[in-house]
Design a protein around this motif. Structure first.
Motif, PDB file in Angstrom:
ATOM      1  N   ASP A 227       0.603  -1.837   0.127  1.00 21.85           N
ATOM      2  CA  ASP A 227      -0.175   0.170  -0.339  1.00 21.85           C
ATOM      3  C   ASP A 227       1.180   1.134   0.475  1.00 21.85           C
ATOM      4  O   ASP A 227       0.267   2.149   0.541  1.00 21.85           O
ATOM      5  CB  ASP A 227      -0.808   0.296   1.428  1.00 21.85           C
ATOM      6  N   GLY A 228       2.160   1.212  -1.083  1.00 23.82           N
ATOM      7  CA  GLY A 228       2.660   2.124  -0.889  1.00 23.82           C
ATOM      8  C   GLY A 228       4.073   2.465   0.026  1.00 23.82           C
ATOM      9  O   GLY A 228       3.986   3.702  -0.265  1.00 23.82           O
ATOM     10  N   PHE A 229       3.654   1.945   0.900  1.00 23.07           N
ATOM     11  CA  PHE A 229       5.047   1.416   2.288  1.00 23.07           C
ATOM     12  C   PHE A 229       5.778   0.209   1.554  1.00 23.07           C
ATOM     13  O   PHE A 229       5.778  -0.698   1.767  1.00 23.07           O
ATOM     14  CB  PHE A 229       4.325   1.739   3.472  1.00 23.07           C
ATOM     15  N   ALA A 230       7.573   1.623   1.490  1.00 22.54           N
ATOM     16  CA  ALA A 230       8.514   0.330   1.169  1.00 22.54           C
ATOM     17  C   ALA A 230       8.687   0.219   1.477  1.00 22.54           C
ATOM     18  O   ALA A 230       9.617   0.764   2.748  1.00 22.54           O
ATOM     19  CB  ALA A 230       8.955   1.596  -0.340  1.00 22.54           C
ATOM     20  N   TRP A 231      10.053  -0.833   2.067  1.00 23.43           N
ATOM     21  CA  TRP A 231      10.894  -1.686   3.145  1.00 23.43           C
ATOM     22  C   TRP A 231      11.239  -3.117   2.678  1.00 23.43           C
ATOM     23  O   TRP A 231      10.917  -2.873   1.306  1.00 23.43           O
ATOM     24  CB  TRP A 231       9.844  -1.792   4.588  1.00 23.43           C
ATOM     25  N   VAL A 232      12.306  -3.214   3.733  1.00 24.33           N
ATOM     26  CA  VAL A 232      13.326  -4.110   3.896  1.00 24.33           C
ATOM     27  C   VAL A 232      13.263  -5.143   4.452  1.00 24.33           C
ATOM     28  O   VAL A 232      13.433  -4.847   5.398  1.00 24.33           O
ATOM     29  CB  VAL A 232      15.055  -3.208   3.033  1.00 24.33           C
ATOM     30  N   GLU A 233      13.070  -6.228   3.693  1.00 20.46           N
ATOM     31  CA  GLU A 233      12.938  -7.372   4.358  1.00 20.46           C
ATOM     32  C   GLU A 233      14.105  -8.058   4.792  1.00 20.46           C
ATOM     33  O   GLU A 233      15.186  -7.733   4.290  1.00 20.46           O
ATOM     34  CB  GLU A 233      12.390  -8.420   3.920  1.00 20.46           C
ATOM     35  N   ASP A 234      15.051  -8.362   6.317  1.00 19.85           N
ATOM     36  CA  ASP A 234      15.946  -8.635   6.747  1.00 19.85           C
ATOM     37  C   ASP A 234      15.940 -10.279   6.087  1.00 19.85           C
ATOM     38  O   ASP A 234      15.981 -10.997   7.383  1.00 19.85           O
ATOM     39  CB  ASP A 234      16.363  -7.885   7.673  1.00 19.85           C
TER      40      ASP A 234
END
Lengths: 297, 247
Positions: A227-234
């Motif tokens: 939903d537009g929130f970008a992040w990096v999965e460790d």
């Protein structure tokens, strides 16, 4: 004795890999013995990730059986909670340390379990990045160091929600100073944080006391969005992000007390890990911070 | 507010999507009882809503792990398991730092079906003794008490057998007639296993009397009053000690 003096007694372990209980049994997992045989300069030590309640798995036992160097990564103590240092857990940890004989102890300075240390409570969340929180974690580092008689290196944890008014690096600089300790800088976790804050990968490193960095973690991550929130999965994949490499290159060139670098790649097949291990090997050779050796007498 | 309390709120928000919605709809109401400063409240509100659900399986993982200890109750009341992270029991446990397994057990035990609730209470007792200290402290000299590794549970008759059938088959199966009550002893053995056994009225009376420290002589006298000879009564109490039930 101050950190600047204590750190001289720590051995230079070089480049290593990590494991956690049972990770080596997963399909396609890294074969530690095969790696050590095929590329010994990429597997100079093993970081053993341990919950006291679980103990060591057969892969860690096999490594120990060969008398190879180790570090001990805890997975089950909330440093900022004094009540977490109960006698039963400490006795169990001391027994494991006697078996593992690590060069030092390290681990994420975050929330490893919510409430009591019991089945079903495990997670990993970052600390709230405030001055008071840094003081409490520093107290925990000293408490654990005193209890086990080894250096304890707090690590910056991963996360996709960070609360508080401090930058992650400012927070850990305060922890390091107040506990007079070295730290474990996880470059992948830092890259995750920088992206969340919309900062360049190496933002804040210029003012950070890199002489406190005794160990560095490197790992792959995957870019996600919802939903537009970008992040990096460790996710400890075999290919670190460019952001992570930028941090690694910057840190390795300046960390004057560096003693070990770990590629966290325990759930990947050996061939997939070799490119990143090779790059780290070359980088360590280039900056001249490797030369694995025993601690001076 | 302490950073630890703020972090507990963070944990609640990461697991309960309904709390996130309430936070944004009415922050004061959502954070009632939470000693949060205006600045800290702004930190929480400043987190993108989607970030709270970025790890979409976080709550499911937590619940699945806990539900493993409620193998029959989870089959009988799956909707209760799914709503656990939005329950008062979950949020209280996070705030109080108490057992999440106990909280799930309490949540399941409020089921409107009395038999399902009884299964949940029994499985909660099993989870409870599994978490008790491996080496319970001994009572004061001359006194004995029921070991903390044991629990006494009353359920409608037939519930224990029904639970085992549901656990083993994954199906609800025929319900027990539930006429009368059965008392059960839930005990963690030295090997770490947990056993569930029916109790005779006499043994129940003795063990119930020992749920608090009691003079050994009183327990022997109680056994005698239940029909044992003096020698038999002393043997009974010694036997319960030898079995690790009384300490």
């Amino acid at each position: 004795m101050r950190f600047a003096e204590r750190v001289r007694a720590l051995p230079r372990l070089g480049l290593g890999v990590s494991t956690e209980y049972g990770a080596g049994d997963a399909p396609g997992a890294l074969d530690l013995q095969a790696l050590h045989t095929a590329a010994p300069r990429c597997a100079q030590f093993l970081e053993v990730g341990v919950e006291v309640a679980r103990g060591l798995d057969r892969h860690a036992e096999a490594w120990l059986g060969r008398g190879l160097p180790t570090t001990y990564h805890y997975l089950d103590v909330n440093l900022d909670e004094p009540e977490d240092f109960d006698d039963e857990w400490l006795d169990g940890m001391r027994a494991l340390l006697a078996r593992v004989r690590p060069a030092w102890v390290c681990g994420d300075a975050g929330l490893w379990h919510v409430g009591r240390r019991e089945r079903g409570h495990m997670l990993l969340l970052p600390p709230v990045l405030t001055d008071a929180s840094a003081s409490d974690i520093a107290d925990g580092v000293v408490r654990l160091r005193d209890a086990v008689g080894l250096e304890v290196l707090p690590e910056n944890p991963p996360g996709h929600v960070f609360l508080g008014d401090l930058h992650l690096l400012d927070f850990f600089a305060r922890v390091a100073e107040r506990a007079d300790t070295g730290i474990l800088l996880d470059c992948a976790h830092l890259a995750i944080f920088q992206r969340l804050r919309g900062l360049p990968p190496t933002a804040g490193l210029d003012g950070f006391p890199l002489d406190r960095v005794v160990e560095v973690h490197v790992a792959g991550g995957s870019e996600q969005a919802v939903d537009g929130f970008a992040w990096v999965e460790d996710d400890h994949g075999p290919a670190p992000l460019d952001d992570t490499w930028a941090i690694v290159e910057r840190v390795l060139r300046s960390a004057s007390n560096l003693r070990g670098v770990v590629l966290e790649c325990e759930r990947n097949p050996l061939p997939a890990t070799l490119p990143a291990l090779g790059r780290l090997r070359a980088l360590l050779d280039e900056v001249g911070r490797d030369s694995a050796s025993e601690a001076p007498a | 507010m302490s950073h630890r309390a703020l972090r507990r709120t963070l944990v609640r928000l990461l697991h309960d999507a309904t709390l996130v919605e309430r936070l944004h709809a009415d922050p004061d109401a959502a954070l009632v009882g939470v000693d949060v400063t205006p600045v800290e409240r702004d930190w929480l509100l400043g987190v993108p809503r989607a970030a709270w659900r970025a790890d979409g399986s976080r709550a499911a993982r937590l619940v699945a792990g806990l539900a493993e200890e409620f193998p029959a109750a989870a089959v009988l009341a799956p909707e209760r398991v799914e709503t656990f992270v939005a329950s008062d029991a979950f949020h209280r446990a996070i705030d109080d730092g108490t057992s999440l397994a106990a909280a799930l057990g309490a949540h399941l035990a409020t089921h409107e079906d009395a038999l399902v609730a009884a299964v949940a209470r029994l499985e909660a007792a099993i989870a409870h003794v599994r978490r008790c200290p491996s080496h319970p402290a001994a009572s004061a000299p001359g006194a004995l008490r029921l070991t903390t590794r044991a629990a006494l549970v009353d359920v409608p008759a037939g519930v224990s057998t029904w639970r085992e059938q549901v656990r083993d088959t994954g199906l609800s199966g025929p319900r027990p007639p539930a006429v009368g009550v059965e008392w059960l002893l839930v005990l963690r053995t030295d090997a770490g296993d947990v056993t569930v056994e029916g109790l005779s009225d006499e043994l129940l009376t003795i063990l119930t009397a020992a749920t608090r420290p009691v003079p050994r002589d009183d327990l022997v006298a109680l056994a005698e009053s239940l029909g044992a000879t003096a020698d038999e009564a002393a043997d009974i109490v010694r036997g319960l000690e030898a079995d690790g039930l009384l300490r």
